[in-house]
Motif scaffolding. Structure first.
Motif, mmCIF file in Angstrom:
data_model
loop_
_atom_site.group_PDB
_atom_site.id
_atom_site.type_symbol
_atom_site.label_atom_id
_atom_site.label_comp_id
_atom_site.label_asym_id
_atom_site.label_seq_id
_atom_site.Cartn_x
_atom_site.Cartn_y
_atom_site.Cartn_z
ATOM 1 N N LEU A 1 48.048 34.709 37.668
ATOM 2 C CA LEU A 1 47.180 35.485 36.792
ATOM 3 C C LEU A 1 47.133 34.880 35.394
ATOM 4 N N LYS A 2 45.954 34.888 34.814
ATOM 5 C CA LYS A 2 45.789 34.430 33.438
ATOM 6 C C LYS A 2 45.145 35.558 32.640
ATOM 7 N N PHE A 3 45.814 35.951 31.586
ATOM 8 C CA PHE A 3 45.339 37.064 30.773
ATOM 9 C C PHE A 3 44.582 36.547 29.557
ATOM 10 N N PRO A 4 43.467 37.183 29.229
ATOM 11 C CA PRO A 4 42.730 36.767 28.038
ATOM 12 C C PRO A 4 43.509 37.105 26.774
ATOM 13 N N ALA A 5 43.285 36.335 25.739
ATOM 14 C CA ALA A 5 43.938 36.614 24.460
ATOM 15 C C ALA A 5 43.471 37.971 23.945
ATOM 16 N N PRO A 6 44.407 38.805 23.452
ATOM 17 C CA PRO A 6 44.004 40.129 22.970
ATOM 18 C C PRO A 6 43.074 40.033 21.775
ATOM 19 N N LYS A 7 42.088 40.917 21.754
ATOM 20 C CA LYS A 7 41.159 40.948 20.638
ATOM 21 C C LYS A 7 41.850 41.567 19.426
ATOM 22 N N GLN A 8 41.738 40.913 18.285
ATOM 23 C CA GLN A 8 42.379 41.416 17.088
ATOM 24 C C GLN A 8 41.338 41.651 16.005
ATOM 25 N N HIS A 9 41.316 42.864 15.524
ATOM 26 C CA HIS A 9 40.422 43.250 14.449
ATOM 27 C C HIS A 9 41.165 43.045 13.135
ATOM 28 N N SER A 10 40.530 42.487 12.120
ATOM 29 C CA SER A 10 41.204 42.235 10.850
ATOM 30 C C SER A 10 40.401 42.835 9.702
ATOM 31 N N LEU A 11 41.134 43.197 8.647
ATOM 32 C CA LEU A 11 40.545 43.761 7.437
ATOM 33 C C LEU A 11 41.165 43.076 6.224
ATOM 34 N N HIS B 1 61.637 38.694 58.012
ATOM 35 C CA HIS B 1 60.786 37.516 57.879
ATOM 36 C C HIS B 1 59.451 37.893 57.234
ATOM 37 N N SER B 2 58.891 39.036 57.637
ATOM 38 C CA SER B 2 57.625 39.477 57.039
ATOM 39 C C SER B 2 57.817 39.831 55.567
ATOM 40 N N ILE B 3 58.969 40.407 55.212
ATOM 41 C CA ILE B 3 59.253 40.737 53.811
ATOM 42 C C ILE B 3 59.343 39.463 52.981
ATOM 43 N N GLU B 4 59.982 38.432 53.503
ATOM 44 C CA GLU B 4 60.092 37.156 52.795
ATOM 45 C C GLU B 4 58.711 36.548 52.560
ATOM 46 N N SER B 5 57.858 36.605 53.581
ATOM 47 C CA SER B 5 56.500 36.060 53.446
ATOM 48 C C SER B 5 55.712 36.844 52.409
ATOM 49 N N PHE B 6 55.840 38.175 52.446
ATOM 50 C CA PHE B 6 55.149 39.023 51.480
ATOM 51 C C PHE B 6 55.598 38.704 50.059
ATOM 52 N N THR B 7 56.902 38.599 49.851
ATOM 53 C CA THR B 7 57.443 38.322 48.515
ATOM 54 C C THR B 7 56.931 36.991 47.983
ATOM 55 N N SER B 8 56.899 35.977 48.854
ATOM 56 C CA SER B 8 56.408 34.660 48.446
ATOM 57 C C SER B 8 54.940 34.721 48.064
ATOM 58 N N GLN B 9 54.118 35.419 48.861
ATOM 59 C CA GLN B 9 52.684 35.518 48.582
ATOM 60 C C GLN B 9 52.419 36.266 47.288
ATOM 61 N N VAL B 10 53.082 37.423 47.111
ATOM 62 C CA VAL B 10 52.883 38.231 45.912
ATOM 63 C C VAL B 10 53.295 37.461 44.662
ATOM 64 N N THR B 11 54.408 36.750 44.735
ATOM 65 C CA THR B 11 54.886 35.976 43.577
ATOM 66 C C THR B 11 53.875 34.918 43.176
ATOM 67 N N ARG B 12 53.322 34.214 44.159
ATOM 68 C CA ARG B 12 52.317 33.183 43.853
ATOM 69 C C ARG B 12 51.082 33.814 43.213
ATOM 70 N N GLU B 13 50.639 34.953 43.757
ATOM 71 C CA GLU B 13 49.442 35.607 43.223
ATOM 72 C C GLU B 13 49.650 36.079 41.787
ATOM 73 N N TYR C 1 41.534 45.516 33.150
ATOM 74 C CA TYR C 1 41.675 44.100 33.478
ATOM 75 C C TYR C 1 42.719 43.910 34.572
ATOM 76 N N ILE C 2 43.852 44.618 34.431
ATOM 77 C CA ILE C 2 44.905 44.519 35.439
ATOM 78 C C ILE C 2 44.382 44.984 36.796
ATOM 79 N N TYR C 3 43.631 46.075 36.796
ATOM 80 C CA TYR C 3 43.079 46.598 38.050
ATOM 81 C C TYR C 3 42.170 45.567 38.719
#
Length: 252
Positions: A152-162, A136-148, A98-100
């Motif tokens: 991200l939204k991660f799905p809720a982990p699947k939980q198996h129950s017994l 200046h390019s490093i600042e732009s890169f950091t801002s873009q990466v942080t926004r990206e 998922y991360i990939y």
């Protein structure tokens, strides 16, 4: 001449009868899975696979990490459950895949970016580029990466129950590291790692349904001795090891 004996000679436009033909079906083979050794080697030489020639030249002697940090990077992948072992091979987990898929097209996953930075730093060293432009390019890169990354939204982990065998009312939730009853008054807790063995889903189902797993081979004792045992509950639902009755099955 003697050298040309047995050599077929054809004239332009000549028609040659075909005496037979056949077809063969083949399938391409995927690249082999990485082992820790081959992954370390790939991290060291990844600069050779960059398509941009200028970035490739700047990064030809570089790789992901350094000789002192590459092994630690792989250890981190294990700790965060991005990869797991299958024999000697390394395979991605569901979380790792998922991360990939989430970051593969982002700047944070762009290996060629490292090459472009090395090229830029070389220009600064040669006094053909100002440091301010690079920062200046490093600042732009950091801002873009942080926004990206923050987007991200991660799905809720699947939980198996017994069903819980201890309280009879709660559900045992199967998590990556532990299995725990959701009834707070119960307190049943089972760690999935017992000595050097990781209990899989089948082991846990056996343990919670019948009170013991089937025989698990290859436990390692504190002195390095190898033995086989089952994982079982005692009378108070604490996890213990149960050993096979060696006398059972012997003829009298």
């Amino acid at each position: 001449t003697e050298a040309n004996k047995g050599t077929a000679r054809f004239a332009e436009g000549e028609q040659i009868p075909v005496t037979g033909y056949g077809t063969a079906q083949r399938k391409t083979m995927p690249k082999p899975l990485y082992t820790e050794a081959t992954l370390l080697a790939a991290m060291e030489t990844c600069g050779r696979n960059i398509t941009d020639e200028k970035a490739k030249e700047a990064m030809k002697e570089l790789g992901i990490g350094t000789p002192a940090t590459r092994a630690a990077i792989i250890t981190t992948l294990f700790k965060r459950d991005y990869i797991e072992r299958s024999g000697k091979a390394l395979v991605p987990t569901e979380k790792g895949l998922y991360i990939y898929e989430a970051v593969k097209d982002m700047q944070v996953a762009n290996v060629e970016l490292t090459g472009s930075w090395e090229k830029t730093l070389l220009q600064i060293e040669q006094h053909t580029l100002e440091t301010r432009s690079f920062m200046h390019s490093i600042e732009s890169f950091t801002s873009q990466v942080t926004r990206e990354v923050l987007g991200l939204k991660f799905p809720a982990p699947k939980q198996h129950s017994l069903p819980c065998p201890k309280c009879g009312t709660g559900k045992v939730m199967i998590r990556p590291k532990v299995a725990k009853c959701d009834n707070l008054d119960c307190g049943l807790l089972v760690f999935r790692k017992v000595l050097n063995k990781e209990l899989n889903e089948q082991h846990l189902e056996q343990l919670f349904s019948s009170g013991a797993t089937k025989l698990i081979k290859g436990f390692k004792g504190k002195k390095g001795n190898s033995f086989d045992a089952a994982v079982a509950f005692d009378d108070e639902f604490n996890v213990t090891l149960a050993f096979p009755d060696k006398k059972r099955g012997k003829k009298r």
